[in-house]
Design an enzyme around this catalytic site. Structure first.
Site, PDB file in Angstrom:
ATOM      1  N   LYS A 186       0.807  -1.219   0.000  1.00  0.00           N
ATOM      2  CA  LYS A 186       0.000   0.000   0.000  1.00  0.00           C
ATOM      3  C   LYS A 186       0.839   1.269   0.000  1.00  0.00           C
ATOM      4  CE  LYS A 186      -3.425  -0.806  -0.516  1.00  0.00           C
ATOM      5  NZ  LYS A 186      -3.978  -1.268  -1.828  1.00  0.00           N
ATOM      6  N   HIS A 237       7.326  -7.394  -2.491  1.00  0.00           N
ATOM      7  CA  HIS A 237       7.169  -6.782  -1.174  1.00  0.00           C
ATOM      8  C   HIS A 237       8.169  -7.370  -0.180  1.00  0.00           C
ATOM      9  CE1 HIS A 237       3.707  -4.393  -2.062  1.00  0.00           C
ATOM     10  NE2 HIS A 237       2.795  -5.320  -1.960  1.00  0.00           N
ATOM     11  N   SER A 248      -4.383   2.870   4.441  1.00  0.00           N
ATOM     12  CA  SER A 248      -4.680   2.143   3.212  1.00  0.00           C
ATOM     13  C   SER A 248      -4.624   0.628   3.426  1.00  0.00           C
ATOM     14  CB  SER A 248      -3.685   2.562   2.119  1.00  0.00           C
ATOM     15  OG  SER A 248      -4.007   1.957   0.892  1.00  0.00           O
TER      16      SER A 248
END
Length: 288
Positions: A45, A100, A130
């Site tokens: 995010k 990630h 988020s």
């Protein structure tokens, strides 16, 4: 849906079992990069989808065709995901990947080939907000509970994907060892054209004014929100439940101010100062 409610643990991180397996994670850690590859890295995010779109359009010199016809998970596949082998393109030219994963997992493989690494960072207060809303609609994440509870877990680094602080410090601390370019979500908002020029220079991809115009147009939030190749409308509702929220929710800077109490803001500021002391990374409006 396979392993939708399972959690995979790897390198001390809790990860969605729907997307990851021990095999896929070990393969990511040992992936044979090429010098011409480009790896997009971010904590969840933080503007990943936006940067996938931008890099796709830089590679196509502003031609929107690839961005409009190929899902973003196929043109910038996730290195650690179960499906990665199926979509890996063995092309001659540069390949674009996304991850990630923390630096310690990929550092050894990256140091061998020295591909270009682009790290996107975002104000962690906005990241937390988020991430909370995304966790509510993504059925491969545990129920986030209340925002108060989620924020405490975010600060403690016990959410899926681990600590934002450790992730950010790990990657930025490796800038000298890796060919790494860092840019923030806030910089993209403040000066998208200037950011595009810096990114294209880093990638060695010169762009004409008209091409820059096209990239700005087709990577806008409004354009991406209407693009089925990027707005996650192709993902089954059993996986991402649209009744619980929107994948492309607001795309703005500073939404945390609509969610944080003064006490939460003070707690967050204190933890940030403790964790990020000596780090020169700054975010617009962080202390407001």
């Amino acid at each position: 849906m396979a392993r939708l409610h399972e959690t995979e643990t790897f390198a001390g991180l809790a990860l969605p079992g729907h997307l990851h397996s021990q095999e896929s994670l070990r393969a990511a850690a040992a992936f044979p990069f090429r010098a011409a590859d480009v790896l997009l890295v971010s904590y969840p995010k933080s503007g990943t989808t936006w940067m996938q779109e931008i890099l796709t359009l830089i590679n196509s010199k502003g031609d929107p065709e690839p961005a409009k016809t190929v899902p973003n998970w196929a043109r910038a596949p996730w290195l650690e995901h179960i499906y990665f082998k199926e979509v890996l393109q063995e092309t001659e030219g540069p390949r674009l990947f996304t991850t990630h994963l923390p630096c310690q997992v990929l550092a050894a493989a990256l140091k061998k080939a020295k591909p270009k690494v682009i790290y996107v960072a975002r104000n962690p207060k906005d990241v937390a907000v988020s991430f909370y809303y995304f966790s509510r609609m993504a059925n491969f994440f545990p129920d986030p509970g209340s925002f108060d509870d989620f924020l405490l877990r975010f600060l403690d680094g016990t959410v899926h994907y681990g600590s934002w602080f450790e992730h950010t410090k790990g990657w930025l601390g490796s800038q000298r060892e890796l060919d790494l370019f860092c840019i923030t979500y806030e910089e993209l908002h403040q000066d998208l054209r200037g950011s595009l020029e810096r990114l294209s220079a880093f990638l060695g991809c010169s762009l004409q004014p008209g091409q820059l115009d096209a990239i700005q147009e087709h990577s806008s939030f409004a354009s991406m929100r209407e693009n089925a190749m990027v707005n996650c409308s192709l993902i089954p509702p059993e996986v991402l439940d649209p009744s619980k929220g929107q994948f492309m929710r607001k795309g703005i800077v500073g939404d945390w101010k609509n969610h944080f109490s003064p006490e939460q803001n003070s707690l967050f500021n204190k933890r940030y100062q403790q964790e990020m002391e000596g780090c020169n990374l700054t975010f617009q409006g962080f202390m407001d």
